[in-house]
Design an enzyme around this catalytic site. Structure first.
Site, short mmCIF file in Angstrom:
data_model
loop_
_atom_site.label_atom_id
_atom_site.label_comp_id
_atom_site.label_asym_id
_atom_site.label_seq_id
_atom_site.Cartn_x
_atom_site.Cartn_y
_atom_site.Cartn_z
N THR A 84 -4.30 8.61 -5.27
CA THR A 84 -4.28 8.65 -3.80
C THR A 84 -3.27 9.69 -3.31
OG1 THR A 84 -4.97 6.35 -3.71
CG2 THR A 84 -4.05 7.24 -1.71
N GLU A 87 0.83 -1.21 0.00
CA GLU A 87 0.00 0.00 0.00
C GLU A 87 0.86 1.27 0.00
OE1 GLU A 87 -2.79 0.26 -0.85
OE2 GLU A 87 -4.24 1.01 0.58
N1 HSE Z 1 -6.94 6.76 4.44
C1 HSE Z 1 -6.51 6.81 3.07
C2 HSE Z 1 -6.80 8.19 2.53
C3 HSE Z 1 -7.27 5.78 2.29
O1 HSE Z 1 -7.87 8.69 2.77
O2 HSE Z 1 -5.93 8.74 1.85
C4 HSE Z 1 -6.86 5.72 0.85
O3 HSE Z 1 -7.59 4.67 0.22
#
Ligand code: HSE
Length: 303
Positions: A175, A120
């Site tokens: 992301t 990840e």
């Molecule tokens: N907690 C992470 C974010 C999850 O919000 O960036 C990404 O899938």
């Protein structure tokens, strides 16, 4: 090995809350390659370079740390990549659990989450364990990042969810972009409000109070910073709540939106409302009704 999709944050729990979703899953097969190499065959447009594939990164880290041999990984993607449904995490979680089983490593769940997190980190550019913890453990998870700790809770039986996935193109680094939008300094009032929401969410899960869970998705930190990236977000949220959703928030880093519902009776109306909200912004979407899922598990069938 099958690992479920997941939704992260659930409003106020940025990088802390996750929930496994049964609406989509990745299936992977891990076999000893007879050499030191990690090789990958994957569909769904994900990289087959083991240094760029989350499952490959996890398998490589486990090989290096435990002195196992290399593996060949076959991946059938079921979780759409880049839309906030924990796609990279599902493959990473499946790889961690599958390598653990294949080599009889006997690792505990927190260690599996740590290894899945390596994948990840490569995908998101920063470590966050919320999606991988949900995909490994199933149910609703609470993650403490440093030192890593995972608490898994069983969500209420009646909890139903609906994810609306917009038909928009997302950049490979989505992301990272979405995380970059979240402010690094937060006013004290927003922190206080989020702590209240997060604590109430956990109480809602433990008491089986879906109404309280829905109210507790209120987020003063990530949602205000990210909602502008989701066309029609305000309308989607309002219409879905009017249609009977207990609460609506961004799914993970977006751009999907997730609604929480008390039972299935309003699922059709909530799906239609979410489609209407995106449509008002000129965007189509696919709606995926879900229930909370179990974590990664061995399956006999190959899709
Ligand atoms: N907690 C992470 C974010 C999850 O919000 O960036 C990404 O899938």
């Amino acid at each position: 090995m099958e690992a479920p999709a997941s939704t992260a944050n659930l409003g106020a729990g940025f990088d802390v809350f996750g929930m496994a979703l049964d609406g989509r899953h990745d299936t992977i097969r891990v076999e000893e390659s007879g050499s030191h190499s990690i090789t990958i065959t994957a569909d769904g447009g994900v990289p087959s370079d083991p240094g760029r594939n989350t499952a490959g990164i996890v398998a490589g880290a486990m090989r290096d740390d435990f002195g196992t041999g290399g593996v060949h990984i076959t991946i059938r993607k079921g979780v759409p990549a880049g839309y906030g449904m924990g796609s990279s995490a599902a493959s990473a979680a499946a790889a961690a659990v599958a390598c653990n089983e294949l080599f009889g490593l006997g690792l505990d769940r927190t260690t599996l989450v740590r290894y899945a997190g390596y994948g990840e980190r490569a995908s998101a550019g920063a470590i966050h364990y919320d999606n991988v913890a949900a995909s490994v453990c199933g149910g609703f998870v609470i993650v403490r990042t440093d030192p890593l700790g995972v608490t898994a809770l069983r969500p209420p039986e009646g909890l139903a969810l609906c994810v609306a996935v917009p038909d928009t193109k997302v950049p490979e680094s989505k992301t990272q972009v979405s995380r970059g939008a979240v402010p690094k300094s937060i006013p004290l009032g927003s922190v206080t409000a989020n702590v209240a929401s997060a604590a109430s969410m956990v109480a809602g899960v433990m008491d089986g109070d879906i109404g309280l869970m829905g109210e507790s998705v209120r987020d003063m930190i990530a949602e205000p910073a990210r909602m502008g990236m989701i066309p029609g977000y305000g309308d989607i949220k309002r219409l879905a709540v009017e249609a009977g959703a207990a609460g609506v928030t961004i799914s993970g880093a977006g751009p999907s939106v997730i609604a929480l519902m008390d039972g299935d009776s309003r699922t059709g109306e909530v799906q239609a409302a979410m489609r209407e909200g995106f449509a008002r912004a000129g965007v189509g979407c696919t709606t995926i009704p879900c229930r909370p899922a179990e974590g990664a598990r061995t399956v006999e069938e190959w899709p």
